[in-house]
Design a protein around this motif. Structure first.
Motif, short mmCIF file in Angstrom:
data_model
loop_
_atom_site.label_atom_id
_atom_site.label_comp_id
_atom_site.label_asym_id
_atom_site.label_seq_id
_atom_site.Cartn_x
_atom_site.Cartn_y
_atom_site.Cartn_z
N ALA A 222 0.78 -1.28 0.12
CA ALA A 222 -0.04 -0.06 0.01
C ALA A 222 0.99 1.16 -0.04
O ALA A 222 0.52 2.32 -0.60
N ALA A 223 2.13 1.41 0.68
CA ALA A 223 2.93 2.32 0.77
C ALA A 223 4.14 2.49 -0.28
O ALA A 223 5.00 2.95 -0.11
N LEU A 224 4.01 1.41 -1.36
CA LEU A 224 5.17 1.26 -2.13
C LEU A 224 5.39 2.46 -3.06
O LEU A 224 6.61 2.89 -2.92
N CYS A 225 4.72 3.25 -3.30
CA CYS A 225 4.76 4.54 -3.97
C CYS A 225 4.21 5.74 -3.46
O CYS A 225 3.02 5.50 -2.73
N GLY A 226 4.64 6.81 -3.41
CA GLY A 226 3.98 7.97 -2.52
C GLY A 226 4.91 7.99 -1.31
O GLY A 226 5.61 7.15 -0.98
N ILE A 227 4.37 8.96 -0.58
CA ILE A 227 5.06 9.19 0.82
C ILE A 227 4.05 9.24 1.93
O ILE A 227 3.12 9.87 1.89
N SER A 228 4.23 8.57 3.16
CA SER A 228 3.36 8.23 4.01
C SER A 228 3.74 9.12 5.17
O SER A 228 4.71 9.92 5.09
N GLU A 229 2.79 9.51 5.94
CA GLU A 229 2.90 10.51 7.19
C GLU A 229 4.25 10.11 8.14
O GLU A 229 4.87 10.81 8.55
N GLU A 230 4.09 8.58 8.10
CA GLU A 230 5.25 8.19 9.08
C GLU A 230 6.60 8.59 8.46
O GLU A 230 7.55 8.68 8.98
N SER A 271 -5.06 1.21 4.60
CA SER A 271 -4.06 1.67 4.22
C SER A 271 -3.60 3.02 4.73
O SER A 271 -4.14 3.69 5.43
N PRO A 272 -2.23 3.11 5.04
CA PRO A 272 -1.74 4.31 5.57
C PRO A 272 -2.05 5.53 4.53
O PRO A 272 -2.35 5.28 3.41
N ASP A 273 -2.19 6.75 4.92
CA ASP A 273 -2.58 7.93 4.29
C ASP A 273 -1.28 8.14 3.48
O ASP A 273 -0.25 8.10 3.88
N MET A 274 -1.39 8.29 2.16
CA MET A 274 -0.34 8.71 1.12
C MET A 274 -0.35 9.94 0.59
O MET A 274 -1.46 10.40 0.27
N GLY A 344 -5.90 9.09 -10.27
CA GLY A 344 -5.60 9.78 -9.09
C GLY A 344 -6.80 10.84 -8.91
O GLY A 344 -6.56 11.61 -7.60
N TYR A 345 -7.91 11.11 -9.45
CA TYR A 345 -8.79 12.31 -9.15
C TYR A 345 -9.54 11.70 -8.13
O TYR A 345 -9.99 12.89 -7.57
N ILE A 346 -9.71 10.69 -7.89
CA ILE A 346 -10.56 10.11 -6.75
C ILE A 346 -9.87 8.91 -6.11
O ILE A 346 -9.21 8.47 -7.02
N THR A 347 -10.01 8.61 -4.69
CA THR A 347 -9.11 7.55 -4.23
C THR A 347 -10.18 6.94 -3.17
O THR A 347 -11.16 7.47 -2.92
N ILE A 348 -9.52 5.83 -2.74
CA ILE A 348 -10.45 4.94 -1.59
C ILE A 348 -10.58 5.90 -0.36
O ILE A 348 -9.31 6.15 0.12
N LYS A 349 -11.53 5.97 0.29
CA LYS A 349 -11.84 6.61 1.68
C LYS A 349 -12.19 5.66 2.35
O LYS A 349 -12.10 6.03 3.60
N ASP A 350 -12.93 4.75 2.22
CA ASP A 350 -13.58 3.84 3.13
C ASP A 350 -13.98 2.57 2.64
O ASP A 350 -13.91 2.64 1.41
N TYR A 351 -14.26 1.65 3.41
CA TYR A 351 -14.79 0.24 2.77
C TYR A 351 -15.50 -0.43 3.68
O TYR A 351 -15.60 -0.50 4.98
N ASP A 352 -16.89 -0.91 3.20
CA ASP A 352 -17.73 -1.56 4.05
C ASP A 352 -17.35 -3.14 3.72
O ASP A 352 -17.85 -3.67 2.70
N LYS A 353 -16.66 -3.80 4.67
CA LYS A 353 -16.51 -5.35 4.70
C LYS A 353 -17.72 -5.93 4.54
O LYS A 353 -17.73 -6.99 3.55
N GLU A 354 -18.73 -5.80 5.02
CA GLU A 354 -20.04 -6.66 4.81
C GLU A 354 -20.59 -6.54 3.55
O GLU A 354 -21.01 -7.53 3.03
N LEU A 355 -20.73 -5.47 2.95
CA LEU A 355 -21.11 -5.05 1.88
C LEU A 355 -20.02 -5.28 0.54
O LEU A 355 -20.52 -5.49 -0.61
N ASP A 356 -18.93 -5.23 0.91
CA ASP A 356 -17.85 -5.47 0.05
C ASP A 356 -17.84 -4.20 -1.00
O ASP A 356 -17.79 -4.28 -2.14
#
Length: 521
Positions: A222-230, A271-274, A344-356
């Motif tokens: 998940a953090a392979l490309c981009g820079i994480s806050e850490e 995923s960490p924030d990238m 890259g104009y939209i990105t994943i912000k949340d995920y509902d595991k039950e509904l996938d």
């Protein structure tokens, strides 16, 4: 920070140049080791442009070249014991952008010819696939070592013609032909890595290559490309301190500004924030927060596709979708969502595991403002420069709580825009208001549901919530009557802000605001 100026690798995508030139390098080599020592020998990674794909590919090139000295002090130095030099075929397909059939074949010929000078060429090898297969076999035979194939931006020749069905088919067949030997050459290959923007999993260009591991949404990468806050806090502390001095604010305020503007990307969940690496490093180099990602490339093809799919500006963000709806090939897409996500104009912000089901939205302020600035000329004809100036003054009006002055300013500006077919539709003005208010960096939404109907527009500043009803060729009184009749403010009674009702009527003949009424709730 030391007086010596920190060097930032803006536009430098070659790992050896970064290391030898003492540029800032965010250590991703632990991922490189993991990738090259996994059970998968063929890997594909999709990320938006300017996200470090080419640097990652170059890092793999240096690693497989056995250049241990370049990795001194990095994570992989403690992991790798052998440092074997392998024969490498490295193809950067970004040089084949904007190419027609002949130009694309010439590009492939140049790329293959440079390696044929090293490994030779058989007379019977004519087509690109035959020549690539011959190269792989001879490189293996001559070195005694299996071959590494690196293909950066594999889809670059196709992106510009994504909306041209005939041209796309011709160029896709050429690229399919070129990549086809990779599966047949499996006995001679040590590792194959491809990068791109578009997903390939069902793409016909790779119909024969069904053994590639798509790591684009794999949590370990998940953090392979981009820079994480850490990584910012641990590897860029000096840089944050330097920006703190230039902006004359506290380190925590700097981190908040960087987060607001460049953070918010997720390519899986969790995923960490990238952070966007290009924008982040450019801000560090220039010593100011700016919109750099959009400045590096105008998304003309995006605007064409928005038109093709009849997507309004207010519909770009806040989507919910199954992974199959956005992790899909853009050439066969039936909605704009895959292109928005992969670009890259939209990105994943949340995920509902039950509904996938994933929630997708615009990542950050830089992307939101950049998108709106790109779309603004389509609503204000050729007055984009004047519009940006008007928006700056409009921002001050609204921050001061003077919506009446804001309306007068908008009325004067809109009266300068030539008439067009769209000025006969209420929705045109609604979307234009949406873009303009979005550029103010306030919260704005359209068609907001209430118990008794939908509010045309809601605008929220730090001090006030505006409930707006828009009409075309009617009256401001009629618009205000609708607000009161359906009691729209009731829906927002618990927002904690004073509510102001704004009723606006547009005059289609004059192509501007005809009249308005403003009342405090």
């Amino acid at each position: 920070m030391e007086d010596l100026q920190r060097l930032y690798p803006i536009g430098i995508q070659t790992f050896s140049n970064i290391r030898e030139g003492n540029y800032l390098y965010i250590d991703k080599t632990e991922y490189v080791y993991r990738m090259t020592h996994s059970s998968a020998k063929y890997m594909f990674l999709s990320r938006p442009r300017r996200f470090g794909k080419s640097l990652l590919t170059s890092t793999l090139h240096s690693y497989f070249s056995g250049r241990k000295e370049l990795f001194r002090g990095l994570a992989i130095e403690k992991l790798e014991k052998e440092w074997v030099e392998y024969p490498i075929l490295h193809f950067d397909m970004s040089t084949a952008k904007h190419a027609d059939k002949e130009q694309l074949l010439q590009e492939l010929n140049l790329k293959l010819s440079s390696y044929e000078l090293v490994y030779g060429k058989a007379e019977e090898e004519v087509n690109p696939n035959q020549r690539l297969m011959g190269l792989i076999k001879r490189a293996y035979e001559q070195t005694g070592k299996k071959v590494v194939v690196l293909i950066d931006e594999y889809d670059a020749p196709l992106l510009d013609v994504m909306h041209e069905r005939e041209n796309l088919g011709v160029l896709r067949n050429i690229m399919r032909n070129f990549y086809s030997p990779l599966k047949a050459c499996d006995p001679y290959l040590r590792y194959v890595f491809l990068t791109g923007i578009t997903k390939f999993s069902q793409l016909s260009i790779f119909s024969e290559l069904n053994n590639i591991e798509n790591i684009s949404m794999d949590e370990p990468y998940a953090a392979l490309c981009g820079i994480s806050e850490e990584e910012i806090r641990s590897q860029m502390k000096e840089d944050v301190d330097g920006l703190t001095k230039k902006l004359e604010i506290t380190p925590e305020e700097v981190l908040l500004k960087l987060k607001e503007n460049y953070d918010g990307y997720h390519f899986t969940y969790p995923s960490p924030d990238m952070y966007n690496p290009f924008s982040l490093l450019t801000a560090m180099e220039k010593g100011k927060i700016g919109s750099y990602w959009f400045g590096s490339g105008t998304p003309t093809y995006l605007i064409k596709m928005l038109d093709k799919f009849n997507v309004e500006p207010s519909e770009i963000g806040c989507k919910q979708a199954k992974v199959s709806a956005f992790d899909a090939p853009t050439e066969t897409m039936t909605t704009i969502t895959p292109l928005l996500y992969q670009s890259g104009y939209i990105t994943i912000k949340d995920y509902d595991k039950e509904l996938d089901i994933y929630t997708l939205d615009i990542p950050n302020k830089e992307v939101r403002l950049g998108l709106m600035e790109s779309l603004l000329p389509h609503y204000v004809a050729n007055n984009a420069e004047e519009a940006n100036t008007m928006v700056a003054y409009l921002s001050r009006d609204i921050r001061n709580g003077d919506m009446d002055a804001a309306m007068r300013r908008l009325q004067a500006f809109l009266s300068t825009i030539p008439q067009c077919d769209n000025t006969k539709y209420e929705g045109h003005y609604q979307q234009m208001f949406y873009i303009i208010f979005s550029l103010l960096n306030f919260y704005v939404d359209v068609e907001v549901r209430t118990p008794r109907g939908r509010v045309d527009m809601v605008l929220r500043t730090k001090t006030t919530l505006y409930v707006m009803e828009l009409k075309l060729d009617k009256t401001a009184n009629e618009a205000m009557e609708q607000i009161d009749l359906k009691n729209y403010p009731e829906r927002f009674a618990l927002c904690g802000l004073p509510i102001v009702k704004v009723a606006v009527n547009f005059d289609s003949e004059r192509c501007t605001i005809g009249e308005w009424r403003i009342e405090k709730e």
